[in-house]
Structures are given as structure tokens and as C-alpha cells.
Design an enzyme around this catalytic site. Structure first.
Site: not given
Ligand code: UD1
Length: 344
Positions: A61, A85, A88, A128, A153, A157, A203-204
Site C-alpha cells: 500500500d 495506483a 478512480k 485524465s 477525483y 488529478k 462506467n458505460l
Molecule cells: C469518468 C471520468 C473520467 C474517468 C472515468 C473512469 C469525469 C468527467 N470523467 O468518465 O475522468 O477517467 O470516469 O472512471 O470525471 N453512461 C450512461 N449509462 C451508464 C454509464 C454511463 O449513459 O450506465 C454515459 C455517461 O453519462 C457518459 C458516458 O456514458 O456520457 C461515459 O460515462 P463513463 O463511462 O462513466 O465515463 P465518464 O463519466 O466520461
């Protein structure tokens, strides 16, 4: 080429493991330190199967200075550090800022202290595009203004870049490059390593693959009223292997003393934006699976659109993206399917 030893902090994680593979392929010896707080040691087996090499792994750690110092003492040949590390999860950072400031900043400060003390030469830092906030102009270049961060977060950065900049200014034996990532997705083409989100993905991409595999049933598109062609938000998605290769290129630049100052910054994206709906469509095409999703409200804190200029990285790092959005979604799907089969 003589092999030089690279310390990869967070090397068991998503980007760290893919970068470790590329480092080994490029002839580097890798020492990983990781506390496994958001990763699983099984990723190293994947790295080993891809490269036929098991990197040295140290369970550390980084917030405990003496533990990290023990690694510098044990591996005096470490010439370079790639520092991944960090925590995020954007939402979690808003709920628990102390956790984020403590972990992300103390880890970095300990690292900087030791790089100064042990005269380590090179640092590549995982930054980032979040540092640009909501950009005024697209694509964002490295000269675009840094906006006040809306999340802890993002603040870590920005602060980290500043800490590195000031430290290398005062300790000129260290040369550093901060890579500002856009949105890394996808997995290694072998299907042996990939993203392993703990709990419900924020994340998406992992949300999409977990929906397709049947683990989730409530995929949401956060907003379709943005000022974009299909109304959903736009991001610059980059294949994690292309991103990993940018780290090798950055290290090469430092090792060959091609850097123009001892703190440089490069955007690492593709230069193209894709909407949430486009990512879903690409996934459906590559997997042959129709996704059920609903359009909901915008997610708090999301920006409408961002993509980066890659001109500086193309030229300065002699690095170009090779993979398409379809290759990103296809590889992410292969990985999710392998996870179901019990890979890991
Ligand atoms: C975020 C952070 C980025 C970080 C990344 C990884 C910010 C502005 N962005 O990116 O710095 O490196 O996470 O942790 O702080 N979405 C949906 N449905 C979902 C999930 C997401 O529609 O279930 C959409 C979001 O609204 C966005 C896009 O998909 O428009 C991408 O989202 P996501 O994958 O969470 O990444 P960011 O928010 O862009």
C-alpha cells in the site's frame, strides 16, 4: 536494447495490467506494486499467459512510506516509474473525499519523496481529461484551460500534476510525462485480461457487457437531450491496448531524452467522439445481442461532449491509435464472456 526495470504502481489494475503486457513485450523488466484494493491478483496469470513472463509482484500500500521504500531498496535497478495506483470512481470521490485525497495524494507524495531520494530517472503519470472540465472548444488540446474541478477525483488529478511539476522543477534528475487519458474501454485481444469492476459498474462499457451477459437488467442512457446529433453525451473512447502503448512511447521519449522539458503533458485519446447510443449500437453489432435500455435523466456532473486532439501525442510520442470503436466493444464482450466461463 538493455533491459531497464520499470516500477508499475497499480499494475494489477485495468490499465496497469495492459501496460505491463506492453512493457514486457517491449523488453522491460517490470516490478508491480499494488494493494489489490480494486483489482484481483488473478490478472497476473493473464499477463503471464499472454507474455510467458510473470512480472515481479509486491503487495504494497503506497500510503505507507516505509513499505514503498522497501521496494526501492530491494530493486535498486528501477529507473522508471509508471504511476497508476489511485482510486478512480467519480461518484465515490464526492461521497468520500477524504478517502480520495488521502489515498491518491499520499501515494503520490510518498512516490515523489522516494524518486527524489533514490534518484529515479523517469515518471509517467496517469492523468485524465477530467482536468479540462467542460471544455469551451473541441477538440481539447494540451493548451486548453484547466477548469476548476467539480469532483475530488478530478481535483486529485489536477493536484497530482502540480505536485509532479513542482517536484521535477526542484529535482531535475527526474523527467516526467503526464498522460491525460480520455475514456479507456475494451480488453486485450486474447481475452485473458480486461476490466474487473467491483460491484455495480459506474462506467458505460462494463455496464453494457454485464447487461448483455445477464448480470444487470437496467441499462440506462443518461440523457438524450444534449446538444449532440442523437442527443446522448459524447466521449472520446480509446482502446485500452492503444492507451497502454502510449505509456511505452512516453517511456521511450524519456529514455531517449527527446523530451523538451522535464514535465510534459500529452492527451491520449483517438481524436474522435462517439455518443452513448453509438457505443451501444457498436456493441449490438459486434456481439449480435440486442440490448434493452431506457433513456433517463442526465447524470449529475456529466459534461455534454468531449474529445481530444491527439496531434501532440502523434508527433511527440510517435504514437497513433490502431483500433476502432468496434474493436473496443468486441474485445470488451470477449472478456465478459471469458469471465463468465470462469477465466481470471
Ligand atoms: C469518468 C471520468 C473520467 C474517468 C472515468 C473512469 C469525469 C468527467 N470523467 O468518465 O475522468 O477517467 O470516469 O472512471 O470525471 N453512461 C450512461 N449509462 C451508464 C454509464 C454511463 O449513459 O450506465 C454515459 C455517461 O453519462 C457518459 C458516458 O456514458 O456520457 C461515459 O460515462 P463513463 O463511462 O462513466 O465515463 P465518464 O463519466 O466520461
Amino acid at each position: 536494447m538493455t533491459k531497464s526495470k520499470v516500477l508499475v504502481t497499480g499494475g494489477v489494475g485495468y490499465i496497469g495490467s495492459h501496460t505491463t503486457v506492453e512493457l514486457i513485450k517491449a523488453g522491460y523488466d517490470v516490478v508491480i506494486v499494488d494493494n489489490l484494493s480494486n483489482s484481483e491478483i488473478s490478472m497476473l496469470a493473464g499477463v503471464e499467459r499472454i507474455t510467458d513472463t510473470r512480472p515481479i509482484f509486491e503487495l504494497v500500500d503506497m500510503t505507507t512510506l516505509s513499505d514503498l521504500e522497501a521496494i526501492f531498496k530491494k530493486h535498486p535497478e528501477i529507473e522508471s516509474v509508471i504511476h497508476f495506483a489511485a482510486f478512480k470512481a467519480v461518484d465515490e470521490s464526492v461521497e468520500n473525499p477524504v478517502k480520495y485525497y488521502r489515498n491518491n495524494m499520499i501515494s503520490l507524495l510518498n512516490l515523489m519523496r522516494l524518486m527524489v531520494k533514490y534518484k529515479t530517472k523517469n515518471l509517467v503519470f496517469s492523468s485524465s481529461c477530467t482536468v479540462y472540465g467542460t471544455p469551451d472548444e473541441l477538440p481539447v488540446t494540451e493548451k486548453s484551460p484547466i477548469k476548476k474541478s467539480v469532483t475530488p477525483y478530478g481535483e486529485t488529478k489536477q493536484m497530482a500534476e502540480r505536485v509532479i511539476q513542482d517536484t521535477v522543477a526542484a529535482n531535475t534528475h527526474i523527467n516526467s510525462i503526464a498522460l491525460r487519458y480520455f475514456n479507456p474501454i475494451g480488453a486485450h485481444s486474447s481475452g485473458l485480461i480486461g476490466e474487473l469492476p467491483l460491484g455495480i459498474p459506474g462506467n458505460l462499457m462494463p455496464y453494457i457487457t454485464q447487461t448483455a451477459i445477464g448480470k444487470r437488467s437496467d441499462l440506462k442512457v443518461f440523457g438524450n437531450d444534449y446538444d449532440t446529433p442523437d442527443g446522448s453525451a459524447i466521449r472520446d473512447y480509446i482502446h485500452v491496448v492503444d492507451l497502454a502503448k502510449a505509456h511505452i512511447a512516453a517511456l521511450k521519449r524519456l529514455n531517449e531524452s527527446q523530451n523538451q522539458s522535464n514535465f510534459e503533458v500529452f492527451n491520449v485519446g483517438t481524436g474522435n467522439g462517439h455518443s452513448v447510443i453509438e457505443v451501444i449500437q457498436s456493441f449490438e453489432k459486434m456481439s449480435g445481442i440486442k440490448l434493452d435500455y431506457t433513456i433517463t435523466e442526465r447524470r449529475a456532473g456529466d459534461i455534454p461532449k468531449i474529445w481530444g486532439s491527439t496531434k501532440l501525442a502523434n508527433k511527440g510520442l510517435n504514437w497513433h491509435v490502431e483500433k476502432t470503436l468496434d474493436e473496443m466493444t468486441e474485445s470488451a464482450w470477449k472478456w465478459e464472456q471469458n469471465l463468465k466461463k470462469g477465466f481470471k
